[in-house]
Design an enzyme around this catalytic site. Structure first.
Site, PDB file in Angstrom:
ATOM      1  N   ASN A 358       0.817  -1.207   0.000  1.00  0.00           N
ATOM      2  CA  ASN A 358       0.000   0.000   0.000  1.00  0.00           C
ATOM      3  C   ASN A 358       0.852   1.259   0.000  1.00  0.00           C
ATOM      4  O   ASN A 358       2.008   1.218  -0.392  1.00  0.00           O
ATOM      5  CB  ASN A 358      -1.050  -0.005   1.102  1.00  0.00           C
ATOM      6  CG  ASN A 358      -2.410   0.377   0.509  1.00  0.00           C
ATOM      7  OD1 ASN A 358      -2.598   1.510   0.073  1.00  0.00           O
ATOM      8  ND2 ASN A 358      -3.323  -0.584   0.426  1.00  0.00           N
ATOM      9  N   HIS A 360       2.508   3.269   2.011  1.00  0.00           N
ATOM     10  CA  HIS A 360       3.853   3.322   2.588  1.00  0.00           C
ATOM     11  C   HIS A 360       4.823   2.480   1.775  1.00  0.00           C
ATOM     12  O   HIS A 360       5.991   2.841   1.614  1.00  0.00           O
ATOM     13  CB  HIS A 360       3.831   2.863   4.046  1.00  0.00           C
ATOM     14  CG  HIS A 360       5.049   3.254   4.819  1.00  0.00           C
ATOM     15  ND1 HIS A 360       6.095   2.388   5.049  1.00  0.00           N
ATOM     16  CD2 HIS A 360       5.405   4.437   5.404  1.00  0.00           C
ATOM     17  CE1 HIS A 360       7.027   3.009   5.752  1.00  0.00           C
ATOM     18  NE2 HIS A 360       6.642   4.248   5.978  1.00  0.00           N
ATOM     19  N   CYS A 361       4.348   1.359   1.247  1.00  0.00           N
ATOM     20  CA  CYS A 361       5.203   0.440   0.484  1.00  0.00           C
ATOM     21  C   CYS A 361       5.683   1.039  -0.836  1.00  0.00           C
ATOM     22  O   CYS A 361       6.758   0.675  -1.320  1.00  0.00           O
ATOM     23  CB  CYS A 361       4.458  -0.852   0.177  1.00  0.00           C
ATOM     24  SG  CYS A 361       3.743  -1.695   1.592  1.00  0.00           S
ATOM     25  N   ILE A 362       4.879   1.912  -1.441  1.00  0.00           N
ATOM     26  CA  ILE A 362       5.224   2.435  -2.768  1.00  0.00           C
ATOM     27  C   ILE A 362       5.925   3.790  -2.693  1.00  0.00           C
ATOM     28  O   ILE A 362       6.167   4.416  -3.726  1.00  0.00           O
ATOM     29  CB  ILE A 362       3.989   2.535  -3.682  1.00  0.00           C
ATOM     30  CG1 ILE A 362       2.982   3.553  -3.137  1.00  0.00           C
ATOM     31  CG2 ILE A 362       3.359   1.155  -3.876  1.00  0.00           C
ATOM     32  CD1 ILE A 362       1.881   3.928  -4.136  1.00  0.00           C
TER      33      ILE A 362
END
Length: 370
Positions: A358, A360-362
Site C-alpha cells: 500500500n 507506505h510500500c510504494i
C-alpha cells in the site's frame, strides 16, 4: 530527467561511525520517491488501474513534498500523460515499483548532511518464497536514487527491505521476527548479528521485536503494514476485536509486547489501535486481469493484507489508504485524533493492495537533513 550514472564505489565506513542516523518519518522531507507500476503478472491490465492510483497518491503527496517517479524508458511517454505535472519523472529501470523496499534508507547527521544506505534485496525471499524473478534491476534502484541527489552511499551487508523497519529517530527500531528472522532473508545471521548491523547502519540503540505482521502479508510480515511510530513514545497498531479472525492473535501478541516494553529513552509506549478494514478479498474480475509470469498468482477469493497503518507521514500531511467504505471514515477520524497538527488525506488504494502492498510500500522519503 534521464538516468543518472550509478556510483559503484560505496563508502568503507558505517553510518554510526560517521555520526549519521536514520531520522523518523515525521522529520522534514525534501522529496518522496515512487516507481512506475507496469508488471502484467502483478498488476491487472498491465498496471493501468494501479498507475491511475499511483498518480492520485503522488498528487496527494505533492501538495506537501516534491515527488520523484522512477520510470523505465519504454513507459516515460505514458507516465507523462498519467502523472500530475508537478511530479519529476526520472528514467530508471526496475523490476517492480516498491520504492520503500528497493530504495535507499537516507541517513542524516547533526550538520544536515544526507547519505544513503543501500541494502541487499532479493524480492522478499529470493528462490525460497520470493515474489518474482529476476530482481537485478531492483538491486540498482537505491544507487540510482542516491546518485540523483548526489548522496554518498553505504553498502550494507544485509538483505533488508525498508518496509521491515520503523524508527523513532531517538534510538529505537521496531521490526518483526516473521520478516527479519525469516530463513529466506539472512539465514547465516543470528538475531544478535542482525541487531548489530542495524545498530551500525541505522545508528539505533534498542529494538522492539514484534513476532508477526499482518495475516496473509506476502512480504513475510513487514512492520510497516502492522505497526508504526506516531511520535517518540507513541505507536499505532493494526487491530481487530474479532477473536475469530486469524489476525486477532497476531495483533494481540503485538499488543502484549508493546505494553511490556520501553523505548531507547526508557519511555513506556502509548499505544493507539487502528481498526482493520474488511476483511478484504480479491475478486474474480481482479484476478483475471493479471497475466501469468514469474510473479505470485493473484487468486480470486484470496484474502488481502489490508491495513490503514500503511500510510505515509510527509511534512504536514498524512496520506493514508482508503480500503473499505465501512471503516475509512473511522480510520480518518482516528488518524486526525492521533495527528491533530497534520492534514489527513485519504486516497482510494485498493489497486495498490491488489499488488501486495500500500501507500507506505510504494513511497520512500528523502529527509531534508535540516
Amino acid at each position: 530527467m534521464t538516468n543518472a550514472n550509478v556510483d559503484a564505489t560505496p563508502l568503507t565506513t558505517k553510518p554510526s561511525q560517521d555520526g549519521f542516523y536514520m531520522p523518523a518519518e515525521w522529520a522534514a522531507q525534501q522529496a518522496v520517491w515512487m516507481i512506475w507500476p507496469y508488471r502484467p503478472d502483478n498488476w491487472r491490465s498491465a498496471g493501468a488501474y494501479a498507475q491511475a492510483t499511483f498518480a492520485k497518491v503522488a498528487d496527494a503527496i505533492g501538495g506537501a513534498t516534491p515527488v520523484y517517479m522512477g520510470v523505465p524508458k519504454a513507459f516515460l511517454a505514458e507516465a507523462q500523460k498519467v502523472m500530475p505535472s508537478h511530479v519529476t519523472l526520472v528514467e530508471m529501470d526496475s523490476n517492480d515499483c516498491w520504492a520503500r523496499d528497493t530504495g535507499p534508507t537516507v541517513v542524516v547527521n547533526d550538520n544536515g548532511e544526507c547519505r544513503g544506505v543501500d541494502w541487499g534485496f532479493n524480492a522478499w525471499g529470493g528462490h525460497n518464497g520470493g515474489l518474482y524473478f529476476p530482481w537485478d534491476k531492483d538491486e540498482q534502484v537505491a544507487q540510482q536514487m542516491l546518485k540523483q541527489h548526489g548522496f554518498a552511499r553505504y553498502s550494507a551487508p544485509l538483505i533488508l527491505e525498508g518496509g521491515s523497519i520503523h524508527v523513532d529517530g531517538e534510538g529505537t527500531c521496531m521490526t518483526s521476527a516473521e520478516c527479519l528472522l525469516n530463513a529466506n532473508r539472512n539465514p547465516e545471521l543470528t538475531k544478535e548479528q542482525i541487531e548489530d548491523l542495524l545498530r551500525d547502519y541505522l545508528n539505533v540503540k534498542q529494538f522492539i521485536w514484534l513476532q508477526d505482521g499482518v495475516y496473509m502479508d506476502e512480504t513475510d510480515g513487514h512492520i510497516d503494514n502492522m505497526c508504526c511510530f506516531a511520535r517518540p513514545g507513541e505507536v499505532i497498531l493494526h487491530w481487530t476485536d474479532d477473536e475469530t479472525d486469524p489476525q486477532y492473535p497476531r495483533s494481540k501478541a503485538a499488543l502484549d509486547v508493546l505494553q511490556n516494553t520501553v523505548d531507547a529513552q526508557g519511555r513506556k509506549l502509548k499505544i493507539h489501535l487502528l481498526p482493520q478494514p474488511g476483511p478484504l478479498y480479491c475478486t474474480e474480475e481482479e484476478s483475471l486481469g493479471v497475466t501469468e509470469g514469474t510473479g505470485v498468482p493473484r487468486t480470486a477469493g484470496e484474502r488481502l493484507a489490508g491495513s490503514y497503518v500503511n500510510f505515509l507521514i510527509t511534512n504536514n500531511r498524512i496520506v493514508f489508504p482508503m480500503l473499505d467504505p465501512a471503516t475509512d471514515d473511522i480510520a480518518a477520524q482516528k488518524l486526525q485524533e492521533i495527528f491533530p497538527e497534520y492534514e489527513i488525506i485519504g486516497v482510494p488504494a485498493r489497486e495498490i493492495l491488489l499488488g501486495g502492498g500500500n501507500i507506505h510500500c510504494i513511497t520512500q522519503q528523502i529527509p531534508s537533513g535540516k
